[in-house]
Design an enzyme around this catalytic site. Structure first.
Site, PDB file in Angstrom:
ATOM      1  N   THR A  14     -12.878  22.012  -6.390  1.00  0.00           N
ATOM      2  CA  THR A  14     -14.226  21.754  -6.896  1.00  0.00           C
ATOM      3  C   THR A  14     -14.179  21.172  -8.319  1.00  0.00           C
ATOM      4  O   THR A  14     -15.208  20.977  -8.954  1.00  0.00           O
ATOM      5  CB  THR A  14     -15.080  23.047  -6.913  1.00  0.00           C
ATOM      6  N   ASP A  81      -8.512  33.083  -2.690  1.00  0.00           N
ATOM      7  CA  ASP A  81      -8.520  33.653  -4.026  1.00  0.00           C
ATOM      8  C   ASP A  81      -7.116  33.455  -4.600  1.00  0.00           C
ATOM      9  O   ASP A  81      -6.142  33.985  -4.052  1.00  0.00           O
ATOM     10  CB  ASP A  81      -8.870  35.149  -3.912  1.00  0.00           C
ATOM     11  N   LYS A 176      -0.605   3.392 -13.435  1.00  0.00           N
ATOM     12  CA  LYS A 176      -1.421   2.214 -13.766  1.00  0.00           C
ATOM     13  C   LYS A 176      -0.617   0.939 -13.521  1.00  0.00           C
ATOM     14  O   LYS A 176       0.579   0.874 -13.836  1.00  0.00           O
ATOM     15  CB  LYS A 176      -1.874   2.272 -15.230  1.00  0.00           C
ATOM     16  N   HIS A 234       1.328  10.124 -22.316  1.00  0.00           N
ATOM     17  CA  HIS A 234       1.140   8.693 -22.046  1.00  0.00           C
ATOM     18  C   HIS A 234       1.821   7.757 -23.060  1.00  0.00           C
ATOM     19  O   HIS A 234       2.473   6.802 -22.692  1.00  0.00           O
ATOM     20  CB  HIS A 234      -0.352   8.355 -22.002  1.00  0.00           C
ATOM     21  N   LYS A 319     -10.133   9.437 -30.112  1.00  0.00           N
ATOM     22  CA  LYS A 319     -11.444   9.472 -29.445  1.00  0.00           C
ATOM     23  C   LYS A 319     -12.484   8.937 -30.431  1.00  0.00           C
ATOM     24  O   LYS A 319     -12.256   8.934 -31.647  1.00  0.00           O
ATOM     25  CB  LYS A 319     -11.812  10.916 -29.098  1.00  0.00           C
TER      26      LYS A 319
HETATM   27  C1  BG6 Z   1      -5.993  12.021 -20.087  1.00  0.00           C
HETATM   28  C2  BG6 Z   1      -6.432  12.744 -21.318  1.00  0.00           C
HETATM   29  O1  BG6 Z   1      -4.666  12.341 -19.763  1.00  0.00           O
HETATM   30  O2  BG6 Z   1      -6.093  10.622 -20.315  1.00  0.00           O
HETATM   31  C3  BG6 Z   1      -7.840  12.351 -21.707  1.00  0.00           C
HETATM   32  O3  BG6 Z   1      -6.370  14.139 -21.079  1.00  0.00           O
HETATM   33  C4  BG6 Z   1      -7.959  10.855 -21.826  1.00  0.00           C
HETATM   34  O4  BG6 Z   1      -8.224  12.974 -22.915  1.00  0.00           O
HETATM   35  C5  BG6 Z   1      -7.410  10.166 -20.597  1.00  0.00           C
HETATM   36  O5  BG6 Z   1      -9.332  10.545 -21.983  1.00  0.00           O
HETATM   37  C6  BG6 Z   1      -7.346   8.665 -20.782  1.00  0.00           C
HETATM   38  O6  BG6 Z   1      -6.982   8.081 -19.576  1.00  0.00           O
HETATM   39  P1  BG6 Z   1      -7.480   6.647 -19.185  1.00  0.00           P
HETATM   40  O7  BG6 Z   1      -6.875   6.406 -17.838  1.00  0.00           O
HETATM   41  O8  BG6 Z   1      -8.975   6.670 -19.180  1.00  0.00           O
HETATM   42  O9  BG6 Z   1      -6.947   5.715 -20.253  1.00  0.00           O
END
Ligand code: BG6
Length: 459
Positions: A14, A81, A176, A234, A319
């Protein structure tokens, strides 16, 4: 066509990840016949749904129209559960009743980090996944712990019950399109073979900018921050792919062996470190008024291999910035012919564009058309999406498909995680020990000006 008969059991059915990414990806794979008709999806959850009411819930949550037609006959909701071992035994029985010895069984833990250990233990104890049964595998999302020690503890637990070959650690960036393309661009083009080193590359920029704030993820994000959320996974993955040596082969293990060597040789320049927090973060729901969590990070790093020694890698993520953009920019040195020109020439740049548009572009110096003697920077630009037939696959489509095929190239190995945490722990420690100031930013420009002052690099 992938003829595998697969059961995908999703814990956390969910949650956001399942609803927004996993189910749409499976739906797409079914539509494209990349998963066959025997595929089953078991949506595990603690709520009291029937399969029908679960599917209506999914449709309602999705808000945007979602064609669940291909998916509907494949989904079964299973109430469980997560703390109750007996429920795992019932799940085991159910799976046994719908599978045979060839069935590929994927257990996907799309749950928060606080549930990982418990669910993995119960899956192991109930022998839903038996060690060495390579047809049964377990999949995790990041975060793998919150530092090296906790990541090690999670991993020790996993290795108690599962073989490394059965563990799929997801970093969705690796799914990607353009991240996969880094290897093709680097290793399938003669023109880059002899220039991919410190003789020719001036610096590399790796950016993952976001306009979004933390949205509704306060609980997780405030314990994480940009370094752990984005850099540990990443950004370091992108860096490893750019900086790695030529692998012996392109098989999963050989690729990872080289990526790991990059992480071993990675260091950063503490003086270049900038951390920030967007103005208003402390007023977000469920965030402490004195939270010191960073939502922005920048630093200069080096990879001390003969190939890349001395080449700065500028890493930036944050961000609430000016744009959503994930990109790798490889800038080459000035031409050695510059002194013979009486006008400045541009450096060549290779852009590997990951989001929002996938593509590659290479900038060149070119004569301005006409009689005047002038040079302009032109862009050889390739937009992947513009040329793809149909929509480009979402990262999760590729990752799920690879899981069904036992293909692990796009999943991270334990030593990659271990070394990246080692690096992040060091940066975190420096932030505390060296009292690196947390800059509250109203807009990106304040940060970029500061970075320019500190490193001379413009973002
Ligand atoms: C996630 C992070 O792994 O990657 C997020 O936890 C972030 O905070 C996101 O927003 C970004 O991914 P993408 O694919 O939108 O670049």
């Amino acid at each position: 066509m992938n003829p595998t008969n697969t059961i995908i059991t999703i814990f956390g059915s969910t949650g956001d990840l399942t609803i927004r990414k996993l189910l749409p990806a499976i739906e797409k794979l079914l539509q494209e016949k990349l998963l066959d008709d025997r595929t089953k999806v078991i949506a595990v959850g603690r709520r009291d749904y029937t399969t029908e009411s679960y599917l209506s819930f999914v449709e309602k949550e999705l808000k945007v129209p979602f064609n669940t037609k291909a998916l509907i006959p494949h989904v079964t909701y299973f109430k469980l559960d997560v703390d109750n071992q007996k429920d795992y035994l019932s799940l085991k029985q159910y799976i046994a009743s719908i599978s045979n010895s060839d069935t590929r069984k994927i257990f996907y833990l799309a749950v928060g980090p606080e549930l990982l250990k418990g669910i993995a233990t119960n899956i192991g104890e109930s022998k839903l996944v038996e060690k060495e049964d390579l047809n049964a595998t377990i999949t995790f999302e990041k975060p793998f712990g919150s530092d090296l020690a906790s990541a090690k503890a999670i991993n020790a637990l996993l290795w108690q019950y599962f073989d490394e070959k059965q563990i799929y650690r997801i970093d969705h960036y690796l799914g990607k399109e353009m991240i996969q393309n880094i290897l093709t661009v680097r290793f399938a083009n003669k023109i880059f073979e002899s220039v991919w080193n410190n003789n020719t590359i001036k610096h590399v920029k790796i950016y993952a900018k976001e306009t979004d704030t933390i949205l509704s993820r306060a609980g997780y994000y405030d314990t994480s921050g940009a370094l752990k959320d984005m850099v540990q996974s990443h950004l370091l993955q992108m860096l490893s792919l750019v900086a790695m040596e030529v692998p012996r082969s392109y098989n999963s293990e050989d690729l990872k062996n080289e990526k790991v060597e990059v992480l071993r040789k990675l260091r950063y320049d503490r003086k270049s470190l900038v951390i920030g927090q967007y103005d208003g973060y402390q007023n977000e729901p469920n965030i402490a008024k004195d939270s010191k969590t960073e939502t922005f990070v920048f630093f200069k790093a080096f990879v001390d291999t003969p190939r890349f020694k001395g080449v700065p890698f500028y890493l930036l993520t944050g961000k609430a910035l000016e744009q959503k953009e994930s990109v790798i920019i490889i800038e080459f040195e000035e031409t050695s012919e510059q002194h013979k020109w009486d006008l400045p020439l541009f450096t060549n740049k290779l852009y590997i564009k990951i989001a929002p548009q996938d593509g590659i572009s290479l900038t060149l110096n070119s004569k301005v058309p006409g009689l005047r003697n002038a040079v302009e920077e032109v862009d050889l630009d390739y937009c992947v999406a513009c040329n793809a037939v149909g929509n480009l696959p979402e990262a999760y489509e590729k990752l799920i498909l690879d899981m069904t095929k036992h293909s692990k190239s796009l999943f991270t190995r334990w030593d990659e995680i271990e070394l990246s945490w080692q690096f992040i722990d060091q940066v975190k420690q420096d932030i505390v020990n060296k009292q690196i100031p947390l800059r509250i930013y109203k807009n990106h420009q304040e940060l970029y000006d500061l970075i320019y002052e500190m490193t001379g690099e413009s973002i």
